[in-house]
Design an enzyme around this catalytic site. Structure first.
Site, PDB file in Angstrom:
ATOM      1  N   ASP A  15       0.842  -1.192   0.000  1.00 39.24           N
ATOM      2  CA  ASP A  15       0.000   0.000   0.000  1.00 39.24           C
ATOM      3  C   ASP A  15       0.878   1.242   0.000  1.00 39.24           C
ATOM      4  O   ASP A  15       1.770   1.395   0.829  1.00 39.24           O
ATOM      5  CB  ASP A  15      -0.898   0.011   1.239  1.00 39.24           C
ATOM      6  CG  ASP A  15      -1.728   1.285   1.331  1.00 39.24           C
ATOM      7  OD1 ASP A  15      -2.693   1.401   0.577  1.00 39.24           O
ATOM      8  OD2 ASP A  15      -1.401   2.157   2.171  1.00 39.24           O
ATOM      9  N   ASP A 114      -3.674   2.535  -5.564  1.00 41.19           N
ATOM     10  CA  ASP A 114      -2.509   2.665  -4.677  1.00 41.19           C
ATOM     11  C   ASP A 114      -2.188   1.393  -3.909  1.00 41.19           C
ATOM     12  O   ASP A 114      -1.396   1.416  -2.970  1.00 41.19           O
ATOM     13  CB  ASP A 114      -2.725   3.816  -3.684  1.00 41.19           C
ATOM     14  CG  ASP A 114      -3.927   3.578  -2.771  1.00 41.19           C
ATOM     15  OD1 ASP A 114      -4.753   2.697  -3.088  1.00 41.19           O
ATOM     16  OD2 ASP A 114      -4.037   4.287  -1.758  1.00 41.19           O
ATOM     17  N   GLU A 115      -2.778   0.279  -4.302  1.00 44.94           N
ATOM     18  CA  GLU A 115      -2.586  -0.947  -3.518  1.00 44.94           C
ATOM     19  C   GLU A 115      -2.589  -2.175  -4.425  1.00 44.94           C
ATOM     20  O   GLU A 115      -3.415  -2.286  -5.330  1.00 44.94           O
ATOM     21  CB  GLU A 115      -3.706  -1.056  -2.481  1.00 44.94           C
ATOM     22  CG  GLU A 115      -3.514  -2.138  -1.445  1.00 44.94           C
ATOM     23  CD  GLU A 115      -4.559  -2.053  -0.347  1.00 44.94           C
ATOM     24  OE1 GLU A 115      -4.905  -3.103   0.197  1.00 44.94           O
ATOM     25  OE2 GLU A 115      -5.020  -0.926  -0.041  1.00 44.94           O
TER      26      GLU A 115
END
Length: 418
Positions: A15, A114-115
């Site tokens: 993350d 974002d992960e």
């Protein structure tokens, strides 16, 4: 729980910390960890939502995602910047390409912008243990993208995700094996667990379930009677059990189907919502033609305004023939709307298509064939114009009315300016 019967994978959940804010800081040659920075949807509106806050802003002023612009203190040290979704997507792609240097794309599951989940089995001879691999990736991300990240390590996606969310975000990298689940994860508050929203949390709290350990110790048969399949899934997740595949084909979701939808800026009447249905049907038809597919099943989901005391719905219909023509998709959705007998104000419209087949199987019958052939040629011509000149270069006349959304959405990515 006998863990020996379950897969022992090596999965990383990576993350990017305060992603939007970190990208903005790096783009301005600032330190993403020490800079006071907030990303907001619209810097001109005091009620605009904070989409991301830097770690320092969270720590010093307790400003988090979901706060409003007017809640940010008038401090000259604080940078307030508008969202730039194009920049974030570009950085996200660079992040995925970096991971792809280590493993094939099938071993990377992009969970959000974002992960990502990362299957690292087989890298031990080159990089060492799973923790060593995580450390190497974290350092590489920092060197190449100048972005901080947190990494959770587990035997499956669920454990890796819970570890990242609840432990790694505080320490950087953390690992949880099956034998560590009771010690590391069971004390966690049930509301902190991935997949448990505020509504489910309230239901579980009423049963006396306050921690993940409470959930693991609760009778499975009662959970199944109360919550159905979801109750069984929650129970096994509490024990760290997850049988979802770790290797994925990124094209598989497209083969199964896809969707498009919008949360409207105001409440819409049924008649106004028809414009939105036409616009979304156009987008989905274009996507189908781009991948040479046609859809057999169309689903329409409608969410009502908060002022309405009625629940939304999500209904599907199977078409007589597979299609990638917008007119047939919108007609199917309108038929669902009419059957539902909508009377309330609408706030969200979502259309999805499934049961995809190759467009080569589309058959044009004797009566509708000529018209469909014209519509298909027209659709492909419009696809070419929009591909060359932009999504707003040609659109329906109804999109120019007050209920139209095509112009504003063409100028945005993810609901925000590019």
């Amino acid at each position: 729980m006998d863990y020996s019967q379950f897969p022992q994978h090596k999965v990383l959940c990576i993350d990017m910390k305060s992603f939007y804010a970190s990208v903005e800081a790096v783009n301005r040659n600032l330190d993403p960890l020490t800079t006071l920075l907030a990303v907001v949807g619209d810097t001109e509106r005091s009620g605009s939502i904070v989409l991301a806050a830097s770690p320092a802003l969270k720590r010093e002023f307790n400003i988090k995602t979901g706060n409003r612009l007017f809640e940010i203190p008038k401090d000259p040290r604080i940078h307030i910047v508008p969202a730039r979704m194009g920049l974030y997507l570009e950085t996200s792609m660079a992040f995925t390409k970096l991971l792809n240097q280590y493993v094939p794309i099938e071993a990377i599951h992009t969970y959000s912008v974002d992960e990502s989940f990362f299957f690292c089995q087989g890298l031990e001879r080159t990089y060492g243990s799973a923790y060593d691999i995580a450390k190497h990736i974290q350092m590489n991300i920092l060197q190449q993208l100048k972005l901080p990240c947190a990494i959770g390590i587990g035997p499956n996606k669920v454990v890796a995700k819970m570890t990242m969310d609840c432990i790694s975000k505080k320490v950087g990298i953390a690992e949880c094996r099956y034998e560590d689940v009771q010690r590391l994860l069971w004390p966690l508050p049930i509301g902190d667990i991935w997949g448990i929203g505020s509504k489910m949390k309230r239901h579980l709290n009423r049963l006396g379930i306050m921690t993940l350990g409470d959930l693991a110790q609760y009778p499975l048969d009662i959970l199944k009677r109360r919550f159905g399949v979801m109750g069984e899934q929650l129970y096994y997740h509490a024990w760290g059990i997850d049988l979802s595949p770790v290797l994925v084909d990124p094209r598989e979701d497209v083969r199964k189907g896809f969707s498009n939808g919008i949360t409207l800026m105001r409440d819409y009447s049924k008649e106004e919502a028809l414009t939105v249905i036409y616009e979304i049907s156009d987008k989905i038809a274009t996507r189908l033609r781009q991948i040479n597919k046609a859809a057999r099943t169309v689903s329409l989901a409608i969410g009502y305004s908060k002022t309405e005391e009625i629940r939304g719905f999500n209904h599907s219909t199977t078409l007589p023939e597979a299609t990638n023509i917008s007119k047939h998709l919108s007609r199917a959705c309108i038929a669902i709307m009419n059957k539902e007998n909508i009377s309330g104000l609408i706030r969200t419209v979502h259309i999805s298509v499934t049961n995809l087949v190759s467009d080569e199987v589309i058959q044009l019958d004797l009566f509708t064939g000529p018209e469909d052939e014209k519509l298909l040629r027209l659709g492909k011509a419009l696809d070419g114009i929009q591909s060359r000149y932009g999504k707003a270069s040609v659109m329906r006349a109804c999109s120019l009315t007050e209920s139209g959304t095509a112009i504003s959405s063409a100028q945005k990515i993810g609901g925000h300016t590019q």
